[in-house]
Design a protein around this motif. Structure first.
Motif, PDB file in Angstrom:
ATOM      1  N   ASP A  74      74.605  82.497  57.159  1.00  0.00           N
ATOM      2  CA  ASP A  74      75.562  83.083  56.717  1.00  0.00           C
ATOM      3  C   ASP A  74      76.368  81.866  55.628  1.00  0.00           C
ATOM      4  O   ASP A  74      77.130  80.924  55.961  1.00  0.00           O
ATOM      5  CB  ASP A  74      76.621  82.911  57.795  1.00  0.00           C
TER       6      ASP A  74
ATOM      7  N   LEU B 285      78.839  82.385  53.759  1.00  0.00           N
ATOM      8  CA  LEU B 285      80.319  82.314  53.516  1.00  0.00           C
ATOM      9  C   LEU B 285      80.881  81.388  54.587  1.00  0.00           C
ATOM     10  O   LEU B 285      81.880  80.947  54.236  1.00  0.00           O
ATOM     11  CB  LEU B 285      80.646  83.760  53.999  1.00  0.00           C
ATOM     12  N   ASN B 286      80.223  80.743  55.472  1.00  0.00           N
ATOM     13  CA  ASN B 286      80.524  79.831  56.340  1.00  0.00           C
ATOM     14  C   ASN B 286      80.148  78.418  56.053  1.00  0.00           C
ATOM     15  O   ASN B 286      79.105  77.901  56.477  1.00  0.00           O
ATOM     16  CB  ASN B 286      80.123  80.164  57.694  1.00  0.00           C
TER      17      ASN B 286
ATOM     18  N   HIS C 107      86.553  89.485  48.608  1.00  0.00           N
ATOM     19  CA  HIS C 107      87.117  88.108  48.766  1.00  0.00           C
ATOM     20  C   HIS C 107      88.369  88.122  47.533  1.00  0.00           C
ATOM     21  O   HIS C 107      88.486  86.925  47.181  1.00  0.00           O
ATOM     22  CB  HIS C 107      86.065  86.954  48.850  1.00  0.00           C
TER      23      HIS C 107
ATOM     24  N   PRO D  71      83.619  82.460  47.157  1.00  0.00           N
ATOM     25  CA  PRO D  71      83.250  83.020  48.513  1.00  0.00           C
ATOM     26  C   PRO D  71      81.937  82.012  49.191  1.00  0.00           C
ATOM     27  O   PRO D  71      81.967  82.072  50.527  1.00  0.00           O
ATOM     28  CB  PRO D  71      82.800  84.257  48.308  1.00  0.00           C
ATOM     29  N   THR D  72      81.151  81.573  48.414  1.00  0.00           N
ATOM     30  CA  THR D  72      79.959  80.597  48.866  1.00  0.00           C
ATOM     31  C   THR D  72      80.157  79.392  47.881  1.00  0.00           C
ATOM     32  O   THR D  72      80.883  79.175  47.283  1.00  0.00           O
ATOM     33  CB  THR D  72      78.817  81.169  48.891  1.00  0.00           C
TER      34      THR D  72
END
Length: 459
Positions: free
Chosen positions: A52, A54-55, A361, A392-393
């Motif tokens: 993931d 994004l996390n 986002h 976002p990343t």
């Protein structure tokens, strides 16, 4: 004759003596004045779960200088725990939190954790994070005076003075702020925003260490005033929680606001918090902190009426013990023909400003739960334009700009933003002194508006 006395170790050096030695261009980490005890311990910057992207945590690599993202604010926090625990927290990528600096209470040691040109996640408002540097101070807000040592104040002020020179940040209470002044970006987040460093942080002493005045100038006919209670003797009643026993009397940095010109009238409260105002130390809804600029709209005996949070509020201001000081500056008011205008916590770009390839986002511009009715006026901190650092990343980044302009204003206990197109601005500037007969032109002073009335020229 000139007499030179050697420095005594019990007398701290004045900030003016420190500034000439400060490195204005940082070439390595930590980014601190050389005379301070500084070290660099990096905050976590990694993906929590490789599946993931994004996390990730705990900050954004941004290179703000090269992108032109202005650093215009310094946010003062407390750690609500120990120095070591704050550093450990910021090294844990699952915590989604960081600060640029952490300062120890006992001796003023400074640990930098995020480079100044990257975006630390510290203020609960990403727009403010984009344009600020966050400094955590070891302490617990409700126990403020026992944690906020002179060593901590001195080290913090020296660091802030260095950063202010480096980023052209005005040394006033519109730009040197507590976390308790930062608004939530949405109505829901406004109610949950933090209240540190709390009512026991000595803003008057801190600004004195910065050699910056709480009150810039008394301008004739200006309706603007600045909250400036004498910290040592200002001991408003407070509790640690709703319905709890009173806290011991102790110096505090705020004045209460009432719904009517009477000490027995209810405290004003805020639309983001259910119920009316309380004497709870964490209840920011009914408190105006030192350095807050307000616009006077009425007077009754020892009570002064001001516009506050979209309503009229009353402050007890006795002539023999004033807590409000006359001030120059600018105010913003709804333009003619507008019955009311919206208030924002983050001036993000409108949807049309984003390129087509940014499909997710996006930061949305969302009005807060307040409006400013026609006729009300609020002190101006500066003018800004809408922007957003899309990240976002860890590998996808873009800086989105919009020409839409906003004014940052003192609104309630926090600050807020209003669209420039919604308001008119009126400025009350100091008058230039009358030239002395026979004086040369070079001896005539020129009036310069105070820093809080204009947008800073950063970066």
């Amino acid at each position: 004759e000139v007499i030179r006395l050697p420095p005594h170790p019990s007398v701290p050096a004045r900030l003016a003596d420190r500034l000439p030695r400060a490195r204005i261009r940082a070439s390595s980490l930590p980014e601190c004045p050389p005379e301070l005890d500084c070290r660099f311990v990096p905050a976590a910057y990694k993906v929590v779960n490789p599946a993931d992207p994004l996390n990730y945590g705990n900050y954004d690599v941004a290179k703000r200088k090269s992108l032109g993202i202005a650093v215009r604010t310094i946010v003062i926090h407390d750690t609500e725990g120990s120095y070591g625990s704050a550093i450990n927290t910021f090294q844990d990528p699952t915590r989604d939190a960081s600060a640029n600096y952490v300062i120890r209470s006992s001796d003023g040691q400074i640990t930098q954790m995020v480079p100044d040109h990257d975006i630390a996640w510290h203020a609960g408002n990403y727009y403010v994070n984009m344009h600020s540097i966050g400094i955590e101070h070891e302490g617990v807000a409700i126990q403020g005076a026992s944690w906020y040592s002179e060593q901590l104040y001195e080290a913090s002020a020296a660091l802030v003075a260095y950063l202010a020179v480096r980023f052209h940040i005005p040394l006033d209470r519109g730009h040197i702020v507590g976390h308790d002044r930062v608004p939530g970006p949405t109505p829901e987040e406004q109610s949950t925003q933090h209240w540190d460093p709390g009512p026991f942080w000595d803003w008057a002493h801190y600004m004195d260490l910065l050699q910056a005045s709480i009150v810039a100038a008394d301008v004739p006919d200006s309706p603007i005033v600045t909250v400036d209670p004498p910290f040592a003797t200002n001991e408003p009643p407070m509790t640690a929680c709703t319905g709890c026993k009173p806290l011991p009397a102790q110096p505090a940095n705020f004045v209460y606001l009432h719904t009517a010109p009477s000490p027995s009238s209810p405290l004003i409260g805020d639309a983001a918090i259910s119920g009316g105002g309380t004497t709870q130390a964490s209840d920011w809804s009914d408190k105006a902190a030192t350095g807050t600029q307000l616009v006077v709209v009425g007077q009754q005996g020892d009570w002064t009426a001001v516009d506050f949070g979209g309503r009229k509020a009353w402050i007890e201001d006795p002539a023999d013990a004033p807590v409000l000081a006359p001030e120059g500056g600018s105010f913003a008011a709804p333009r003619k023909g507008k019955k009311s205008i919206p208030v924002y916590g983050s001036p993000y770009p409108e949807a049309s400003a984003y390129p087509s390839w940014i499909k997710r986002h996006k930061a949305k511009i969302t009005p807060l739960q307040y409006t400013i009715p026609h006729g009300q006026k609020y002190g101006v901190i500066g003018k800004v334009t809408a922007d957003y650092y899309w990240s976002p990343t860890m590998t996808k980044h873009a800086f989105v700009r919009s020409p839409t302009a906003y004014y940052q204003i003192f609104f309630n206990h926090r600050f807020a933003y209003v669209r420039a197109s919604d308001v008119r601005i009126k400025t009350f500037a100091p008058l230039a002194p009358t030239p002395t007969p026979g004086a040369t032109p070079s001896s005539t002073a020129t009036a310069t508006p105070q820093s809080s009335t204009t947008a800073p020229t950063n970066m």
